[in-house]
Write a protein that holds these residues in place. Structure first.
Motif, PDB file in Angstrom:
ATOM      1  N   LEU A 145       0.817  -1.208   0.000  1.00 38.98           N
ATOM      2  CA  LEU A 145       0.000   0.000   0.000  1.00 38.98           C
ATOM      3  C   LEU A 145       0.855   1.266   0.000  1.00 38.98           C
ATOM      4  CD1 LEU A 145      -2.944  -0.967   2.386  1.00 38.98           C
ATOM      5  CD2 LEU A 145      -3.067  -0.487  -0.063  1.00 38.98           C
ATOM      6  N   VAL A 146       1.923   1.261   0.764  1.00 38.00           N
ATOM      7  CA  VAL A 146       2.797   2.442   0.801  1.00 38.00           C
ATOM      8  C   VAL A 146       3.423   2.685  -0.563  1.00 38.00           C
ATOM      9  CG1 VAL A 146       4.945   3.389   1.749  1.00 38.00           C
ATOM     10  CG2 VAL A 146       3.279   2.349   3.269  1.00 38.00           C
ATOM     11  N   SER A 147       3.843   1.619  -1.231  1.00 36.45           N
ATOM     12  CA  SER A 147       4.451   1.753  -2.555  1.00 36.45           C
ATOM     13  C   SER A 147       3.477   2.384  -3.554  1.00 36.45           C
ATOM     14  CB  SER A 147       4.895   0.371  -3.058  1.00 36.45           C
ATOM     15  OG  SER A 147       5.392   0.460  -4.372  1.00 36.45           O
ATOM     16  N   ILE A 148       2.230   1.893  -3.545  1.00 38.62           N
ATOM     17  CA  ILE A 148       1.230   2.437  -4.473  1.00 38.62           C
ATOM     18  C   ILE A 148       0.871   3.865  -4.097  1.00 38.62           C
ATOM     19  CG2 ILE A 148      -1.092   2.140  -5.406  1.00 38.62           C
ATOM     20  CD1 ILE A 148      -0.844  -0.839  -4.723  1.00 38.62           C
ATOM     21  N   TYR A 175      -5.767   1.660   3.753  1.00 37.64           N
ATOM     22  CA  TYR A 175      -4.640   1.887   4.673  1.00 37.64           C
ATOM     23  C   TYR A 175      -5.125   2.072   6.110  1.00 37.64           C
ATOM     24  CZ  TYR A 175       0.091   3.674   5.756  1.00 37.64           C
ATOM     25  OH  TYR A 175       1.370   3.859   6.243  1.00 37.64           O
ATOM     26  N   GLY A 176      -6.427   2.331   6.292  1.00 41.21           N
ATOM     27  CA  GLY A 176      -6.974   2.644   7.607  1.00 41.21           C
ATOM     28  C   GLY A 176      -6.608   1.677   8.719  1.00 41.21           C
ATOM     29  N   PRO A 177      -6.759   0.354   8.508  1.00 37.58           N
ATOM     30  CA  PRO A 177      -6.395  -0.573   9.579  1.00 37.58           C
ATOM     31  C   PRO A 177      -4.926  -0.470   9.987  1.00 37.58           C
ATOM     32  CG  PRO A 177      -7.773  -1.664   7.947  1.00 37.58           C
ATOM     33  CD  PRO A 177      -7.417  -0.324   7.377  1.00 37.58           C
ATOM     34  N   LEU A 185      10.940  18.762  -5.223  1.00 40.85           N
ATOM     35  CA  LEU A 185      11.007  19.083  -3.794  1.00 40.85           C
ATOM     36  C   LEU A 185       9.751  18.570  -3.091  1.00 40.85           C
ATOM     37  CD1 LEU A 185      12.393  20.552  -1.416  1.00 40.85           C
ATOM     38  CD2 LEU A 185      11.129  22.623  -2.092  1.00 40.85           C
ATOM     39  N   GLY A 186       8.615  18.730  -3.746  1.00 39.69           N
ATOM     40  CA  GLY A 186       7.371  18.233  -3.180  1.00 39.69           C
ATOM     41  C   GLY A 186       7.361  16.726  -3.043  1.00 39.69           C
ATOM     42  N   VAL A 187       7.849  16.042  -4.052  1.00 40.34           N
ATOM     43  CA  VAL A 187       7.916  14.574  -4.019  1.00 40.34           C
ATOM     44  C   VAL A 187       8.815  14.114  -2.877  1.00 40.34           C
ATOM     45  CG1 VAL A 187       8.836  12.574  -5.253  1.00 40.34           C
ATOM     46  CG2 VAL A 187       7.349  14.201  -6.441  1.00 40.34           C
ATOM     47  N   GLU A 188       9.920  14.824  -2.680  1.00 51.44           N
ATOM     48  CA  GLU A 188      10.826  14.491  -1.572  1.00 51.44           C
ATOM     49  C   GLU A 188      10.113  14.615  -0.225  1.00 51.44           C
ATOM     50  OE1 GLU A 188      14.838  16.390   0.468  1.00 51.44           O
ATOM     51  OE2 GLU A 188      14.538  16.646  -1.694  1.00 51.44           O
ATOM     52  N   GLY A 189       9.350  15.696  -0.070  1.00 50.28           N
ATOM     53  CA  GLY A 189       8.628  15.897   1.181  1.00 50.28           C
ATOM     54  C   GLY A 189       7.520  14.881   1.386  1.00 50.28           C
ATOM     55  N   LEU A 190       6.762  14.600   0.343  1.00 47.31           N
ATOM     56  CA  LEU A 190       5.641  13.672   0.459  1.00 47.31           C
ATOM     57  C   LEU A 190       6.128  12.246   0.701  1.00 47.31           C
ATOM     58  CD1 LEU A 190       2.669  13.002   0.368  1.00 47.31           C
ATOM     59  CD2 LEU A 190       2.772  13.058  -2.135  1.00 47.31           C
ATOM     60  N   THR A 191       7.172  11.848  -0.012  1.00 44.73           N
ATOM     61  CA  THR A 191       7.729  10.508   0.196  1.00 44.73           C
ATOM     62  C   THR A 191       8.240  10.356   1.622  1.00 44.73           C
ATOM     63  OG1 THR A 191       8.369  10.359  -2.140  1.00 44.73           O
ATOM     64  CG2 THR A 191       9.441   8.841  -0.606  1.00 44.73           C
ATOM     65  N   GLY A 192       8.921  11.375   2.120  1.00 45.46           N
ATOM     66  CA  GLY A 192       9.415  11.342   3.495  1.00 45.46           C
ATOM     67  C   GLY A 192       8.282  11.246   4.500  1.00 45.46           C
ATOM     68  N   ASP A 193       7.202  11.958   4.235  1.00 46.25           N
ATOM     69  CA  ASP A 193       6.040  11.952   5.118  1.00 46.25           C
ATOM     70  C   ASP A 193       5.428  10.553   5.211  1.00 46.25           C
ATOM     71  OD1 ASP A 193       4.111  13.237   6.774  1.00 46.25           O
ATOM     72  OD2 ASP A 193       2.724  13.349   5.080  1.00 46.25           O
ATOM     73  N   LEU A 194       5.213   9.923   4.064  1.00 43.00           N
ATOM     74  CA  LEU A 194       4.601   8.592   4.049  1.00 43.00           C
ATOM     75  C   LEU A 194       5.530   7.523   4.632  1.00 43.00           C
ATOM     76  CD1 LEU A 194       2.826   8.613   0.554  1.00 43.00           C
ATOM     77  CD2 LEU A 194       1.880   9.181   2.791  1.00 43.00           C
ATOM     78  N   GLU A 217       0.196   9.375  -5.173  1.00 47.11           N
ATOM     79  CA  GLU A 217       0.107  10.672  -4.501  1.00 47.11           C
ATOM     80  C   GLU A 217       1.196  11.625  -4.988  1.00 47.11           C
ATOM     81  OE1 GLU A 217      -0.724  10.369  -0.197  1.00 47.11           O
ATOM     82  OE2 GLU A 217      -1.533   8.365  -0.622  1.00 47.11           O
ATOM     83  N   CYS A 218       2.365  11.076  -5.293  1.00 46.05           N
ATOM     84  CA  CYS A 218       3.420  11.920  -5.864  1.00 46.05           C
ATOM     85  C   CYS A 218       3.055  12.352  -7.286  1.00 46.05           C
ATOM     86  CB  CYS A 218       4.758  11.186  -5.850  1.00 46.05           C
ATOM     87  SG  CYS A 218       5.518  11.092  -4.204  1.00 46.05           S
ATOM     88  N   LYS A 219       2.368  11.501  -8.010  1.00 47.95           N
ATOM     89  CA  LYS A 219       1.899  11.875  -9.352  1.00 47.95           C
ATOM     90  C   LYS A 219       0.959  13.078  -9.266  1.00 47.95           C
ATOM     91  CE  LYS A 219      -0.649  10.038 -13.356  1.00 47.95           C
ATOM     92  NZ  LYS A 219       0.385  10.340 -14.358  1.00 47.95           N
TER      93      LYS A 219
END
Length: 229
Positions: A94-97, A173-175, A207-216, A102-104
């Motif tokens: 799920l994290v991979s998808i 992802y909720g559970p 830069l956004g992708v870097e931040g979002l990937t780090g967040d997830l 979300e980065c797209k």
């Protein structure tokens, strides 16, 4: 009302507004699942939910059926459904998808500078900081504002189908998020979010992708540790 197997109780659902019983039940169940308020393995029974929502069993059955079809919940015997059990493989998949999709969406949003959106995201982030600074932060409120932050971005992508798919992934992802709620939710400063805000402000997708990937990934590490015996 407790689930005998997991000891879990039902969340506090919001009162019904001007919508059909079905739409209300579905929206409240979806929201609670997405916020990780149900325990993996918890059984959701038609009669109990109908009593909580003050409706007949019909809208509850239809709402649960929708969530089963979307592979958010699993069908179970005796007029009930079950919140899926989770494991490290489920988390990894799920994290991979989520990172991919979300980065797209974020790349599309951050392809050009957008001061108005950056200001809005900054305001939402400030609300998260305010909640985190409380003596006893509300996990439910904190996660709801986090959801608002992310979907404020995705809904600006100009691709409603992509946003809809991302929403289903958040539901699935909720559970896993339930484990995060109960094993060290980080209320610290939101560096990853701030990086996303800067990316939107200046129009820097990477830069956004870097931040979002780090967040997830930061959340995924905590969940993975909780899954390990």
């Amino acid at each position: 009302m407790n689930d005998r197997e997991t000891g879990a109780t039902l969340p506090d659902f919001q009162p019904r507004r001007r919508m059909s019983d079905l739409d209300h039940v579905y929206s409240q169940l979806s929201r609670s699942i997405m916020m990780g308020e149900f325990v993996p393995g918890q059984k959701l029974k038609l009669k109990e939910l109908a009593d909580v929502f003050h409706t007949s069993q019909m809208p509850v059955r239809e709402a649960l059926s929708r969530l089963v079809v979307s592979q958010v919940l699993e069908a179970a015997p005796r007029k009930s459904v079950t919140v899926p059990h989770v494991d490290a493989k489920r988390l990894e998949d799920l994290v991979s998808i989520r990172i991919d999709l979300e980065c797209k969406a974020l790349r599309q949003v951050a392809s050009e500078p957008n001061q108005a959106l950056a200001n809005k995201l900054e305001s939402i982030n400030a609300t998260m900081d305010k909640e985190a600074a409380r003596k006893r932060p509300s996990i439910k409120n904190y996660l709801a504002v986090n959801h608002e932050f992310h979907f404020t971005i995705y809904e600006q992508s100009g691709n409603p189908d992509l946003t809809s798919i991302i929403e289903i992934l958040w539901l699935r992802y909720g559970p896993l998020l339930n484990l995060l709620r109960n094993n060290g939710l980080n209320f610290a400063k939101h560096d990853h979010h701030e990086k996303i805000v800067r990316a939107v402000r200046v129009g820097n997708p990477e830069l956004g992708v870097e931040g979002l990937t780090g967040d997830l990934m930061e959340a995924a590490v905590v969940i993975k540790n909780a899954l390990e015996p």
